[in-house]
Design a protein around this motif. Structure first.
Motif, short mmCIF file in Angstrom:
data_model
loop_
_atom_site.label_atom_id
_atom_site.label_comp_id
_atom_site.label_asym_id
_atom_site.label_seq_id
_atom_site.Cartn_x
_atom_site.Cartn_y
_atom_site.Cartn_z
N ASP A 120 13.96 6.23 59.70
CA ASP A 120 12.65 6.84 59.83
C ASP A 120 11.55 5.79 59.73
OD1 ASP A 120 13.41 9.32 60.33
OD2 ASP A 120 13.03 10.15 58.36
N GLU A 121 11.70 4.91 58.74
CA GLU A 121 10.66 3.90 58.54
C GLU A 121 10.53 2.98 59.75
OE1 GLU A 121 11.71 2.18 54.82
OE2 GLU A 121 10.92 3.87 53.67
N LYS A 122 11.63 2.84 60.49
CA LYS A 122 11.59 1.98 61.67
C LYS A 122 10.83 2.63 62.83
CE LYS A 122 15.82 -0.66 60.99
NZ LYS A 122 17.27 -0.56 61.23
N ILE A 123 11.08 3.94 63.03
CA ILE A 123 10.48 4.56 64.21
C ILE A 123 9.07 5.08 63.95
CG2 ILE A 123 12.68 5.21 65.24
CD1 ILE A 123 12.29 7.99 64.16
N MET A 124 8.70 5.22 62.68
CA MET A 124 7.35 5.71 62.37
C MET A 124 6.25 4.93 63.07
SD MET A 124 6.72 8.42 60.30
CE MET A 124 5.49 8.12 59.01
N PRO A 125 6.21 3.60 62.96
CA PRO A 125 5.14 2.84 63.61
C PRO A 125 5.11 3.08 65.12
CG PRO A 125 6.36 1.46 62.08
CD PRO A 125 7.12 2.73 62.20
N THR A 126 6.29 3.12 65.73
CA THR A 126 6.35 3.37 67.17
C THR A 126 5.72 4.72 67.51
OG1 THR A 126 8.47 2.22 67.13
CG2 THR A 126 7.91 3.40 69.15
N LEU A 127 6.05 5.72 66.73
CA LEU A 127 5.52 7.05 67.00
C LEU A 127 4.00 7.08 66.81
CD1 LEU A 127 8.26 9.33 65.40
CD2 LEU A 127 7.69 9.07 67.82
N ILE A 128 3.54 6.41 65.76
CA ILE A 128 2.08 6.36 65.54
C ILE A 128 1.39 5.71 66.74
CG2 ILE A 128 0.25 5.38 64.10
CD1 ILE A 128 1.57 7.59 62.67
N GLU A 129 1.98 4.64 67.24
CA GLU A 129 1.41 3.98 68.43
C GLU A 129 1.34 4.94 69.61
OE1 GLU A 129 3.30 0.28 69.58
OE2 GLU A 129 3.29 -0.39 67.48
N GLU A 130 2.42 5.68 69.82
CA GLU A 130 2.43 6.64 70.92
C GLU A 130 1.35 7.69 70.73
OE1 GLU A 130 4.12 6.87 73.73
OE2 GLU A 130 5.05 4.90 73.34
N MET A 131 1.17 8.11 69.49
CA MET A 131 0.17 9.14 69.22
C MET A 131 -1.24 8.62 69.53
SD MET A 131 1.71 10.72 65.67
CE MET A 131 0.59 12.09 65.44
#
Lengths: 199, 199
Positions: A120-131
């Motif tokens: 989760d901690e790995k994909i969180m930043p990616t998701l925030i960027e997408e948002m």
DNA sequence: TATATTATATAACGCATGTTATATAATATA
DNA sequence: TATATTATATAACATGCGTTATATAATATA
């Protein structure tokens, strides 16, 4: 040296590493990961336990390989959900995994809390960027986006877990689940906008 | 008959039924329900397995008593959350149980899906009735109330499960959890009102 | 005090498990 | 064909489990 490198002697292999992992996977998905035993795997393949110990040092090594297969399947499910919206795709893939491999999903949540946390901690930043790229979400601070994401992830996790444990209303269809997931995501985003005076 | 009814002969009891259940509960909450063994319980009490078999016919009967204790604890937690809003109280009690007895919470979700499903079906009508009395929720049909309730229950379940499995952000406090639960509940209700044109 | 009763301890049984030692059989090469 | 190699089968092992048979010790009453 009597034989060249690469020579294969002895009888032909009847039980491959993959067959063993597949048999273990089947047992895990029907009876639970803890119900896997060497003898059950052998019985499922119609062999003795010997081929297992040729391919794996011990049960820990086999479990590692099984976890790898599970992760690879979940990755495959994610690839199949390709709308370009990683936000939605991850939710749907997780939901599909929870429904199609419910016993394993339950066990994985419990067994590998640490792994999932790291994931989760790995994909969180990616998701925030997408948002941040999403025009629907313009005007929010990063902290606000994080809260929105967390809310949706909590809901999606609860939905997946309830589905995997048969805790949803009877005859609740896959479509119902996808609908309630996206509807609640809308609720969270709409409310955040209103609180911020964006509407 | 040499002795009157009610006479108690033999040495004094050193290990009571309650001590046994408590020992089993401790093991369940630290290592998981499946890790309970007769010998571990005995070791924890500083006894042999004999007192266990005097108080319980077999391991199934002991497990039954353990489940009873778990249910009684969860009921106690619910009683302690008494704001009169059963909606909120159930969510908070479940959250507290998930945090204070996380290992048992995880196991219970998995082991007794059937029990929990039955339990949910029992309290659902009560909760819907309570919602109908709430002035904040006036104007909704029963189906709309059901959807709102389901959304909040899914979120609360996901939050409890993530807390029990250490999947929430680091340093996420109990207060943070209660806040995000009530905030998301507000989101769901507010959005439902807007969709219905009630605001 | 002697005895019946019972709480506890000990040890064993049968079973399932992971693992390993040994035997068997199949195969490619000399 | 004979041999070295190896995949598989079989059986045994140590361990841990639930359970039970037996022994021991403590207690209230006759």
């Amino acid at each position: 040296m009597l034989f060249k490198d690469g020579d294969i002697l002895g009888p032909k292999t009847k039980f491959t590493r993959e067959q063993i992992i597949d048999a273990a996977f089947d047992i895990a998905n029907s009876e639970g990961i803890d119900s896997i035993t060497m003898r059950k795997i052998a019985e499922k393949m119609g062999s003795s336990v010997a081929p297992i110990y040729v391919n794996f040092k011990n049960v820990d090594e086999l479990n590692e390989a099984l976890i790898e297969k599970i992760i690879s399947i979940s990755r495959q499910l994610l690839l199949e959900e390709n709308t370009g919206n990683p936000f939605r795709d991850i939710g749907m893939a997780s939901l599909r995994f929870a429904m199609e491999y419910s016993v394993i999903f339950r066990d994985m949540v419990i067994k590998s809390g640490k792994y999932m946390q790291g994931y989760d901690e790995k994909i969180m930043p990616t998701l925030i960027e997408e948002m941040q790229k999403d025009p629907e979400l313009r005007g929010f601070t990063i902290d606000e986006l994080k809260t929105i994401l967390l809310k949706i992830r909590i809901f999606q996790f609860g939905l997946s877990m309830m589905a995997a444990n048969g805790l949803l209303p009877k005859d609740y269809s896959k479509q119902d689940m996808m609908d309630i997931l996206s509807s609640t995501a809308d609720d969270v985003i709409m409310s955040a906008k209103i609180r911020k005076g964006l509407r």
